[in-house]
Design an enzyme around this catalytic site. Structure first.
Site, PDB file in Angstrom:
ATOM      1  N   GLU A  83      72.427  47.099  44.483  1.00  0.00           N
ATOM      2  CA  GLU A  83      71.577  48.256  44.217  1.00  0.00           C
ATOM      3  C   GLU A  83      71.945  48.915  42.896  1.00  0.00           C
ATOM      4  O   GLU A  83      73.046  49.434  42.747  1.00  0.00           O
ATOM      5  CB  GLU A  83      71.732  49.283  45.336  1.00  0.00           C
ATOM      6  CG  GLU A  83      70.955  50.557  45.080  1.00  0.00           C
ATOM      7  CD  GLU A  83      71.260  51.655  46.087  1.00  0.00           C
ATOM      8  OE1 GLU A  83      70.511  52.645  46.097  1.00  0.00           O
ATOM      9  OE2 GLU A  83      72.245  51.537  46.845  1.00  0.00           O
ATOM     10  N   GLU A 182      66.726  57.440  52.094  1.00  0.00           N
ATOM     11  CA  GLU A 182      68.029  57.984  51.733  1.00  0.00           C
ATOM     12  C   GLU A 182      67.768  59.239  50.895  1.00  0.00           C
ATOM     13  O   GLU A 182      67.538  59.146  49.705  1.00  0.00           O
ATOM     14  CB  GLU A 182      68.837  56.957  50.937  1.00  0.00           C
ATOM     15  CG  GLU A 182      70.231  57.438  50.630  1.00  0.00           C
ATOM     16  CD  GLU A 182      71.039  56.421  49.835  1.00  0.00           C
ATOM     17  OE1 GLU A 182      72.263  56.421  49.987  1.00  0.00           O
ATOM     18  OE2 GLU A 182      70.452  55.631  49.054  1.00  0.00           O
TER      19      GLU A 182
END
Length: 187
Positions: A83, A182
């Protein structure tokens, strides 16, 4: 070890053994939870180092560690995810900071079970151009995460991103995976 200032170890010079130990532990948890994806964090540029001075070394270490992880994870049917995290707001020292950098690393790794975790929040901050990035990198996306920009709040809160449009874009590409949220709740 977040308390020690770590945010992953995948690309950190001299920490290869620690990365492998962490991978073993993450795999234990993944087995216990029947989890099929593990986030393999790159880590931070070492304190006192300049990103440009250590970039090639860190990339080489990350590629080596990801190849190692791919072989271990493939035996378990698990996908590793990398990521990019923005270096403008979230963490100025994080090594992997754009989908372009991630794609170049994934090409060098060359393993089908190592994929891009596309966090739309980070991608928007670092590059924008979300529609084109989804089109360009769709084949290597293994997971999508969302939050509103600029405050990293709920996706439906006021902000820069039109998630109805982005969800339609993913749907038009036949994205079949989960979309993780998130974010920092406003309330």
């Amino acid at each position: 070890d977040v308390k020690a200032g770590d945010l992953g170890l995948g690309a950190v010079p001299g920490r290869e053994a620690d990365f492998r130990q962490g991978l073993d532990l993450a795999l234990e948890y993944a087995r216990a939870l029947d989890c099929k994806k593990i986030h393999l964090m790159a880590g931070r540029v070492p304190v006192g180092s300049h990103r440009t001075a250590v970039a090639k070394e860190m990339e080489a270490i990350f590629v080596q560690n990801l190849k190692y992880a791919a072989d271990i994870l493939s035996k378990e049917g698990v996908t590793g995810l990398i990521e990019p995290i923005n270096t403008r707001i979230t963490d100025p020292r994080y090594f992997l900071d754009s989908p372009h950098q991630a794609a170049a690393i994934l090409e060098k790794v060359g393993k089908p079970n190592i994929k891009l975790q596309m966090d739309v929040f980070h991608c928007q901050i670092m590059d924008g151009n979300l529609t084109q990035n989804i089109h360009k990198y769709f084949s290597i996306i293994g997971h999508v995460q969302i939050a509103q920009v600029p405050g990293r709040n709920e996706p439906d809160s006021a902000g820069e991103l039109n998630y109805s449009y982005l969800f339609n874009t993913l749907e038009n590409h036949d994205y079949q995976g989960y979309i993780g949220c998130e974010y920092k709740p406003l309330g």
